[in-house]
Design an enzyme around this catalytic site. Structure first.
Site, mmCIF file in Angstrom:
data_model
loop_
_atom_site.group_PDB
_atom_site.id
_atom_site.type_symbol
_atom_site.label_atom_id
_atom_site.label_comp_id
_atom_site.label_asym_id
_atom_site.label_seq_id
_atom_site.Cartn_x
_atom_site.Cartn_y
_atom_site.Cartn_z
ATOM 1 N N LYS A 137 -6.906 1.323 62.111
ATOM 2 C CA LYS A 137 -6.245 2.649 62.082
ATOM 3 C C LYS A 137 -5.725 2.950 63.496
ATOM 4 O O LYS A 137 -5.276 2.021 64.173
ATOM 5 C CB LYS A 137 -7.206 3.706 61.541
ATOM 6 C CG LYS A 137 -7.800 3.259 60.193
ATOM 7 C CD LYS A 137 -8.565 4.302 59.465
ATOM 8 C CE LYS A 137 -9.090 3.717 58.163
ATOM 9 N NZ LYS A 137 -9.790 4.705 57.326
ATOM 10 N N ASN A 180 -9.391 -2.740 59.304
ATOM 11 C CA ASN A 180 -8.274 -1.819 59.515
ATOM 12 C C ASN A 180 -8.649 -0.902 60.671
ATOM 13 O O ASN A 180 -9.492 -0.024 60.518
ATOM 14 C CB ASN A 180 -8.030 -1.007 58.231
ATOM 15 C CG ASN A 180 -6.977 0.068 58.430
ATOM 16 O OD1 ASN A 180 -6.300 0.111 59.462
ATOM 17 N ND2 ASN A 180 -6.833 0.937 57.438
ATOM 18 N N GLU A 191 -9.854 1.321 47.339
ATOM 19 C CA GLU A 191 -10.472 2.222 48.309
ATOM 20 C C GLU A 191 -10.564 3.627 47.704
ATOM 21 O O GLU A 191 -9.598 4.394 47.797
ATOM 22 C CB GLU A 191 -9.633 2.283 49.590
ATOM 23 C CG GLU A 191 -9.485 0.943 50.277
ATOM 24 C CD GLU A 191 -9.230 1.097 51.771
ATOM 25 O OE1 GLU A 191 -9.955 0.475 52.542
ATOM 26 O OE2 GLU A 191 -8.325 1.862 52.162
ATOM 27 N N HIS A 241 -1.915 2.519 51.991
ATOM 28 C CA HIS A 241 -3.221 3.095 52.337
ATOM 29 C C HIS A 241 -3.214 4.584 52.002
ATOM 30 O O HIS A 241 -2.190 5.263 52.173
ATOM 31 C CB HIS A 241 -3.519 2.874 53.829
ATOM 32 C CG HIS A 241 -4.940 3.175 54.174
ATOM 33 N ND1 HIS A 241 -5.394 4.458 54.340
ATOM 34 C CD2 HIS A 241 -6.013 2.362 54.331
ATOM 35 C CE1 HIS A 241 -6.697 4.426 54.600
ATOM 36 N NE2 HIS A 241 -7.102 3.162 54.599
ATOM 37 N N SER A 289 -16.372 3.238 53.606
ATOM 38 C CA SER A 289 -17.724 3.272 54.194
ATOM 39 C C SER A 289 -18.514 1.999 53.907
ATOM 40 O O SER A 289 -19.725 2.053 53.689
ATOM 41 C CB SER A 289 -18.492 4.523 53.724
ATOM 42 O OG SER A 289 -17.817 5.691 54.129
ATOM 43 N N GLU A 323 -4.261 7.058 53.551
ATOM 44 C CA GLU A 323 -3.866 7.934 54.664
ATOM 45 C C GLU A 323 -2.347 7.985 54.785
ATOM 46 O O GLU A 323 -1.777 9.013 55.150
ATOM 47 C CB GLU A 323 -4.527 7.453 55.962
ATOM 48 C CG GLU A 323 -6.020 7.779 55.969
ATOM 49 C CD GLU A 323 -6.884 6.799 56.725
ATOM 50 O OE1 GLU A 323 -6.381 6.018 57.544
ATOM 51 O OE2 GLU A 323 -8.114 6.814 56.483
ATOM 52 N N GLY A 338 -14.359 6.912 55.284
ATOM 53 C CA GLY A 338 -14.763 7.645 56.485
ATOM 54 C C GLY A 338 -15.751 8.766 56.217
ATOM 55 O O GLY A 338 -15.969 9.623 57.070
HETATM 56 P P1 13P Z 1 -14.082 3.366 56.471
HETATM 57 O O1 13P Z 1 -14.716 1.989 56.373
HETATM 58 O O2 13P Z 1 -14.124 3.947 57.840
HETATM 59 O O3 13P Z 1 -14.590 4.289 55.414
HETATM 60 O O4 13P Z 1 -12.507 3.153 56.159
HETATM 61 C C1 13P Z 1 -12.114 2.423 55.064
HETATM 62 C C2 13P Z 1 -10.644 2.234 55.116
HETATM 63 O O5 13P Z 1 -9.879 3.177 54.982
HETATM 64 C C3 13P Z 1 -10.138 0.874 55.373
HETATM 65 O O6 13P Z 1 -8.773 0.796 55.149
#
Ligand code: 13P
Length: 250
Positions: free
Chosen positions: A10, A8, A165, A93, A210, A95, A171
Site C-alpha cells: 500500500k 501489498n 479479500e 483492490h 488480516s 481501497e 486492516g
Molecule cells: P491487511 O493484511 O493489512 O488486512 O491488508 C490486506 C490487504 O488489503 C492486502 O491487499
C-alpha cells in the site's frame, strides 16, 4: 497448484526501507512450490527489480491504467510497468474501488491491458461488512467476478490470480475463519470452472484480510486457498518470512 505469498505494501515504506526489505528477502530460502511477490509503491518498483536481479521473487505494481497511453495525469500504463521489469499487478483492490471509484468494467479493461503486456493481474474481490451480515456475500463476489471477466477469454483467464479479500477483514484484525475462507474460495473456484475446467485448475485464489503468521496455517491449509495477499504483516521482514515458511508447509 503453486502457493503464492504476496505482500501489498500500500502507501508504506521509502527508498531506504524498500532496499533494506529486499536485501532481507534475498537472504531467505524460499520453499519449493512457493512464489513470493512484493508490491511496493510505484517510485520503488524499478529499484526493487534491479536489486532482485535474477531472483525468482516477483515485483508487482499496486495499480495501472487501462489505456495504452494518453492524457491521463498521474496514471501509469501496463506497458510502462513492463518496461521496468514488473511481472504482476494488483487490480480492483477494495481501497481503489472505495476511494478512487474503480469500477468492475475498468478493472476488466486493466486485466486485458496487463495480459497484453505479459503481466499477471492479481484481481481482488470481496464483500463489505453489511453485505456479509445480510448474507449477500456469494452474490456480491459472483457479480464482481462476472463483470470483470465478461470480456476475457478462457486463455486470458488462465493467466490471472484471484485474491478474495473480505473488506471487513482488511486492516481490522478480523479475519475470515478457515471455514468462511474455504467456502468462498470453493465458490470462486466453481465460478472459474464456468469459464472452463482449465481456468479453475490454473488460477490461484489467494486470501487477504488480516492474514498473519498466527492465523495463516489454518487458512493456507484449506484446499482452495492457494496462499495470501498480505497487507500489514507484509511490511515486517520477519512476519513476511514466517508467512512464506508457513505457505511452504501447507
Ligand atoms: P491487511 O493484511 O493489512 O488486512 O491488508 C490486506 C490487504 O488489503 C492486502 O491487499
Amino acid at each position: 497448484m503453486r502457493k503464492i505469498v504476496a505482500g501489498n505494501w500500500k502507501m508504506h515504506k521509502d527508498r531506504e526501507g524498500t532496499k533494506a526489505f529486499v536485501a532481507g528477502l534475498m537472504e531467505l530460502s524460499v520453499p519449493e512450490g512457493v512464489e513470493v511477490i512484493i508490491a511496493p509503491p510505484f517510485p520503488f518498483l524499478a529499484a526493487a527489480v534491479e536489486q532482485l536481479g535474477g531472483s525468482a521473487i516477483v515485483v508487482a505494481a499496486q495499480n495501472c491504467h487501462q489505456k495504452v497511453q494518453g492524457a491521463f495525469t498521474g496514471e501509469v500504463s501496463a506497458a510502462m510497468l513492463k518496461s521496468i521489469g514488473v511481472k504482476a499487478c494488483i487490480v480492483g483492490h477494495s481501497e481503489r474501488r472505495q476511494y478512487f471509484g474503480e469500477t468492475d468494467t475498468a478493472v476488466g479493461e486493466k486485466i486485458s491491458a496487463l495480459l497484453e503486456n505479459d503481466i499477471t493481474p492479481i484481481y481482488c474481490c470481496g464483500e463489505l461488512k453489511d453485505e456479509r451480515v445480510a448474507g449477500r456475500h456469494f452474490e456480491v463476489v459472483t457479480a464482481q467476478l462476472n463483470a470483470a471477466f465478461a470480456a476475457l477469454s478462457a486463455e486470458q483467464l488462465k493467466r490471472i490470480v484471484v485474491a478474495y479479500e473480505p473488506v471487513w477483514a482488511i486492516g481490522t484484525g478480523l479475519t475470515a475463519s478457515a471455514e468462511q475462507a474455504q467456502e468462498m474460495h470453493a465458490h470462486i473456484r466453481s465460478l472459474l470452472a464456468s469459464y472452463g475446467e482449465a481456468v479453475a485448475s490454473s488460477v490461484p485464489v489467494l486470501y487477504g484480510g488480516s492474514c498473519k503468521p498466527d492465523n495463516a496455517a489454518e487458512l493456507f491449509a484449506n484446499p482452495d486457498v492457494n496462499g495470501g495477499l498480505i497487507g500489514g504483516a507484509a511490511l515486517d521482514g520477519k512476519q513476511f518470512a514466517e508467512l512464506i515458511r508457513i505457505a511452504g508447509a501447507h
